[in-house]
Design a protein around this motif. Sequence first.
Motif, PDB file in Angstrom:
ATOM      1  N   ALA A 224     -29.341 -90.319  33.251  1.00  0.00           N
ATOM      2  CA  ALA A 224     -30.227 -89.931  32.156  1.00  0.00           C
ATOM      3  C   ALA A 224     -30.785 -88.562  32.523  1.00  0.00           C
ATOM      4  O   ALA A 224     -31.063 -88.288  33.693  1.00  0.00           O
ATOM      5  CB  ALA A 224     -31.344 -90.943  31.971  1.00  0.00           C
ATOM      6  N   LEU A 225     -30.928 -87.696  31.506  1.00  0.00           N
ATOM      7  CA  LEU A 225     -31.379 -86.328  31.735  1.00  0.00           C
ATOM      8  C   LEU A 225     -32.552 -86.011  30.818  1.00  0.00           C
ATOM      9  O   LEU A 225     -32.569 -86.429  29.656  1.00  0.00           O
ATOM     10  CB  LEU A 225     -30.255 -85.333  31.424  1.00  0.00           C
ATOM     11  CG  LEU A 225     -28.897 -85.571  32.071  1.00  0.00           C
ATOM     12  CD1 LEU A 225     -27.883 -84.552  31.544  1.00  0.00           C
ATOM     13  CD2 LEU A 225     -29.015 -85.474  33.589  1.00  0.00           C
TER      14      LEU A 225
ATOM     15  N   PHE B 184     -30.938 -87.153  27.366  1.00  0.00           N
ATOM     16  CA  PHE B 184     -29.522 -87.514  27.260  1.00  0.00           C
ATOM     17  C   PHE B 184     -29.239 -88.715  28.151  1.00  0.00           C
ATOM     18  O   PHE B 184     -29.793 -88.804  29.254  1.00  0.00           O
ATOM     19  CB  PHE B 184     -28.637 -86.343  27.678  1.00  0.00           C
ATOM     20  CG  PHE B 184     -28.698 -85.178  26.728  1.00  0.00           C
ATOM     21  CD1 PHE B 184     -27.802 -85.085  25.673  1.00  0.00           C
ATOM     22  CD2 PHE B 184     -29.669 -84.191  26.869  1.00  0.00           C
ATOM     23  CE1 PHE B 184     -27.872 -84.020  24.781  1.00  0.00           C
ATOM     24  CE2 PHE B 184     -29.742 -83.124  25.971  1.00  0.00           C
ATOM     25  CZ  PHE B 184     -28.839 -83.041  24.925  1.00  0.00           C
ATOM     26  N   VAL B 185     -28.376 -89.601  27.679  1.00  0.00           N
ATOM     27  CA  VAL B 185     -27.987 -90.768  28.461  1.00  0.00           C
ATOM     28  C   VAL B 185     -26.476 -90.937  28.344  1.00  0.00           C
ATOM     29  O   VAL B 185     -25.933 -90.906  27.222  1.00  0.00           O
ATOM     30  CB  VAL B 185     -28.687 -92.043  27.940  1.00  0.00           C
ATOM     31  CG1 VAL B 185     -28.260 -93.267  28.759  1.00  0.00           C
ATOM     32  CG2 VAL B 185     -30.202 -91.891  27.970  1.00  0.00           C
TER      33      VAL B 185
ATOM     34  N   ALA C 182     -33.332 -85.352  36.313  1.00  0.00           N
ATOM     35  CA  ALA C 182     -32.155 -86.218  36.185  1.00  0.00           C
ATOM     36  C   ALA C 182     -32.383 -87.497  36.964  1.00  0.00           C
ATOM     37  O   ALA C 182     -33.117 -87.515  37.957  1.00  0.00           O
ATOM     38  CB  ALA C 182     -30.905 -85.506  36.699  1.00  0.00           C
ATOM     39  N   ALA C 183     -31.762 -88.587  36.470  1.00  0.00           N
ATOM     40  CA  ALA C 183     -31.912 -89.880  37.145  1.00  0.00           C
ATOM     41  C   ALA C 183     -30.579 -90.610  37.154  1.00  0.00           C
ATOM     42  O   ALA C 183     -29.809 -90.532  36.190  1.00  0.00           O
ATOM     43  CB  ALA C 183     -32.967 -90.736  36.439  1.00  0.00           C
ATOM     44  N   ASP C 184     -30.307 -91.298  38.248  1.00  0.00           N
ATOM     45  CA  ASP C 184     -29.161 -92.198  38.332  1.00  0.00           C
ATOM     46  C   ASP C 184     -29.610 -93.556  37.784  1.00  0.00           C
ATOM     47  O   ASP C 184     -30.524 -94.182  38.334  1.00  0.00           O
ATOM     48  CB  ASP C 184     -28.724 -92.322  39.797  1.00  0.00           C
ATOM     49  CG  ASP C 184     -27.485 -93.193  39.961  1.00  0.00           C
ATOM     50  OD1 ASP C 184     -27.294 -94.134  39.163  1.00  0.00           O
ATOM     51  OD2 ASP C 184     -26.714 -92.923  40.895  1.00  0.00           O
ATOM     52  N   ILE C 185     -28.989 -93.994  36.704  1.00  0.00           N
ATOM     53  CA  ILE C 185     -29.437 -95.229  36.049  1.00  0.00           C
ATOM     54  C   ILE C 185     -28.461 -96.383  36.257  1.00  0.00           C
ATOM     55  O   ILE C 185     -28.532 -97.397  35.570  1.00  0.00           O
ATOM     56  CB  ILE C 185     -29.655 -94.993  34.533  1.00  0.00           C
ATOM     57  CG1 ILE C 185     -28.350 -94.494  33.883  1.00  0.00           C
ATOM     58  CG2 ILE C 185     -30.791 -94.009  34.286  1.00  0.00           C
ATOM     59  CD1 ILE C 185     -28.401 -94.478  32.358  1.00  0.00           C
TER      60      ILE C 185
ATOM     61  N   PHE D 156     -26.243 -97.987  29.247  1.00  0.00           N
ATOM     62  CA  PHE D 156     -26.657 -96.792  28.514  1.00  0.00           C
ATOM     63  C   PHE D 156     -27.562 -97.117  27.322  1.00  0.00           C
ATOM     64  O   PHE D 156     -28.579 -96.460  27.108  1.00  0.00           O
ATOM     65  CB  PHE D 156     -25.433 -95.998  28.055  1.00  0.00           C
ATOM     66  CG  PHE D 156     -24.555 -95.532  29.179  1.00  0.00           C
ATOM     67  CD1 PHE D 156     -25.085 -94.796  30.229  1.00  0.00           C
ATOM     68  CD2 PHE D 156     -23.196 -95.834  29.211  1.00  0.00           C
ATOM     69  CE1 PHE D 156     -24.272 -94.340  31.273  1.00  0.00           C
ATOM     70  CE2 PHE D 156     -22.380 -95.393  30.241  1.00  0.00           C
ATOM     71  CZ  PHE D 156     -22.917 -94.653  31.268  1.00  0.00           C
ATOM     72  N   ALA D 157     -27.189 -98.111  26.522  1.00  0.00           N
ATOM     73  CA  ALA D 157     -28.002 -98.428  25.330  1.00  0.00           C
ATOM     74  C   ALA D 157     -29.412 -98.885  25.708  1.00  0.00           C
ATOM     75  O   ALA D 157     -30.396 -98.390  25.149  1.00  0.00           O
ATOM     76  CB  ALA D 157     -27.295 -99.469  24.460  1.00  0.00           C
TER      77      ALA D 157
END
Lengths: 274, 274, 274
Positions: free
Chosen positions: B83-84, B92-93, B113-116, B136-137
């Motif tokens: 995710a940004l 943004f995902v 930024a993140a690592d999801i 993502f959703a």
Amino acid sequence: VSSPVITFTTDYGLRDGFVGVCHGVIARGCPEARVIDLGHEIPAHDIHAGALLLRASIEYFAADAVHLAVVDPGVGTGRRAIALATGSGARFVGPDNGLLAPAADACGGIAEAADIGDSPFALRPISATFHGRDVFAPVAAALACGRPLSDVGEPIDPASVAALELTRAVRDGDVLVAHVQYIDQFGNVQLDAEASQVERFGDVPQLQVSSDAWDRPPLEVRGGVTFGEVQAGELLLYEDSHRRPAIAVNRGSAAERLGVGVGDELRIAPAGQR
Amino acid sequence: VSSPVITFTTDYGLRDGFVGVCHGVIARGCPEARVIDLGHEIPAHDIHAGALLLRASIEYFAADAVHLAVVDPGVGTGRRAIALATGSGARFVGPDNGLLAPAADACGGIAEAADIGDSPFALRPISATFHGRDVFAPVAAALACGRPLSDVGEPIDPASVAALELTRAVRDGDVLVAHVQYIDQFGNVQLDAEASQVERFGDVPQLQVSSDAWDRPPLEVRGGVTFGEVQAGELLLYEDSHRRPAIAVNRGSAAERLGVGVGDELRIAPAGQR
Amino acid sequence: VSSPVITFTTDYGLRDGFVGVCHGVIARGCPEARVIDLGHEIPAHDIHAGALLLRASIEYFAADAVHLAVVDPGVGTGRRAIALATGSGARFVGPDNGLLAPAADACGGIAEAADIGDSPFALRPISATFHGRDVFAPVAAALACGRPLSDVGEPIDPASVAALELTRAVRDGDVLVAHVQYIDQFGNVQLDAEASQVERFGDVPQLQVSSDAWDRPPLEVRGGVTFGEVQAGELLLYEDSHRRPAIAVNRGSAAERLGVGVGDELRIAPAGQR
């Protein structure tokens, strides 16, 4: 209170993001509007198909809905961009090429019309090729959010709005002389007739369909109300969901069987006649 | 107050219910969000096409929209899910494969930024093949409903986010050496050039387009602003609705006429030159 | 409070405006409902495909959602139109032809059922060929807006609701005898097996798939969790996103490779066996 409704009909297809971008423009211009897609797979540039789909759909929406429709082969040329208010309260937004006319007629006719080509609501700079995004969508949003027609463009004479020539079936004695008006994705062939024009066929045991353009004998067609009444593969004359006479093949394509396209003439008569 | 907006772009197609299920996950995670489909018919696995569609669309949405995009040939492998947050406020995902990068650049660059991949919002068990639904959703829903990036994943270095290599046209004297960047469903050929790079062609009466890959002479192309300016079937160099130089054939497919695909080089010059 | 949700699944396609018109009917009947399209490209008349898509999707929606589904080859004939309330609180609306049954079973079974063919909420006159618009959509809207099942139709015996025959895989020693249940747009082949039925294959280094209908030797298939684990073009046995055993080809179509269609029997076993 319910949200204002905007219907949205185009030939943009769903592949390139054109439709989604217009939704974005509307969401910014009138966040409370609900946009309902009537369809974006009108055959490219087919004003006639778009006009018929629009006319057939509008009665199922709120009387004060805004109908945004874009089938616009002349984008960027001299054709006007217009907004219409009708007798029933429905509003229409789109190119002035006949696309909106049959639906507006069905809504009590055009009460007021505006040229929106230079609308204060248009996104600027207005592109030469994407008026759906830059002109039509923002104007539709403004109307949905309560702006009167006089705010979104310059008034024009309703009589100057482009009409669309539509064929009309006629009765010639026992024979209905009709034309193909619309062919749906299943190949059902809608005629340009009224239900009343085929009423007298109700008691006829067997009908036939023919065309001067064919070099084959007439085909048998049975009158009925739904597909299941004839065998798979047989022709049926029925009243379709728009209450128009249409020809179907049970589990098949009538357009293929008849070999016809939009505009072709068909003659329907009791069997034994021509 | 208007609803938060989530745009949604994938290569899932509309046949198998994947898109609808993601809508359901979002509706549960953030009921007030409005989801706008940008398109789900990106060619399968075509990160480049998805990235360009996304970049071209975002400016028409609210500055703080969440853009959910999934074109993910590496699903279930080592690629990160990210995710940004950008300088402009857009989030943004999607997968960390370059898909999001051009759009994020256009929004002022990646601020955070993140690592999801192991997000607390992910649906568990996380499937190996459908991260759109499971990762993502739900993360997009959480962001739309106001969660900060730090809540949805582990912080990562913005500089570590995968970029996407995009070609860029260059001017070589009077010649523009460009590449096909995108071909839309109508066959219009978008170039990787800026409008300023073709400005000087404005006064040239006749242009030509050629390619080293062709074994035929250059084709004539006319500069103009809209399709109707050339005869049906003729080539037109115009500025498309994304304000990029593009080549069209009036009522035809420029991609077919030129015989080109994405990435192919084209040279455009005043007629008579190579 | 969040909006009531109606999911919407049909074989109407998106070309002719049928889907949009149903959205319009729902918007008038229950303006606060949110309609989520699960898909409208079910193959025409394919009740089995529609039933499986519906069953696979419902768990991702609110427990009290209304699921409107129309795949209805018998429209206008004697088949009943029904609404169902299930143990979990989910409601279903559609034709009584088996389409709704597997999903209703997955929601705790049918608690209550009603014949809605003459519902007070139906649009009149009810057409013979478009019950989605005239019967199913307005009833779904009424249920979403809080009407109990007893208001929308006449009570019927839940046991009288049409079931759908679904095949089920069996273990025969080391061999799984399964059938093709669903083929998605990428050609991934979902089996009618449970994850537990393939668990014992986890330690087997090499599997094979065969069919009595083939005149060729078994094909090698590798067990794994995601496409990227096998080379492009190789067969993979994996658990799909619905947690069902499925066969894929990395970057290809397993249905094409295997030459199978829905209902075909496949035998999966450790390599070397039949």
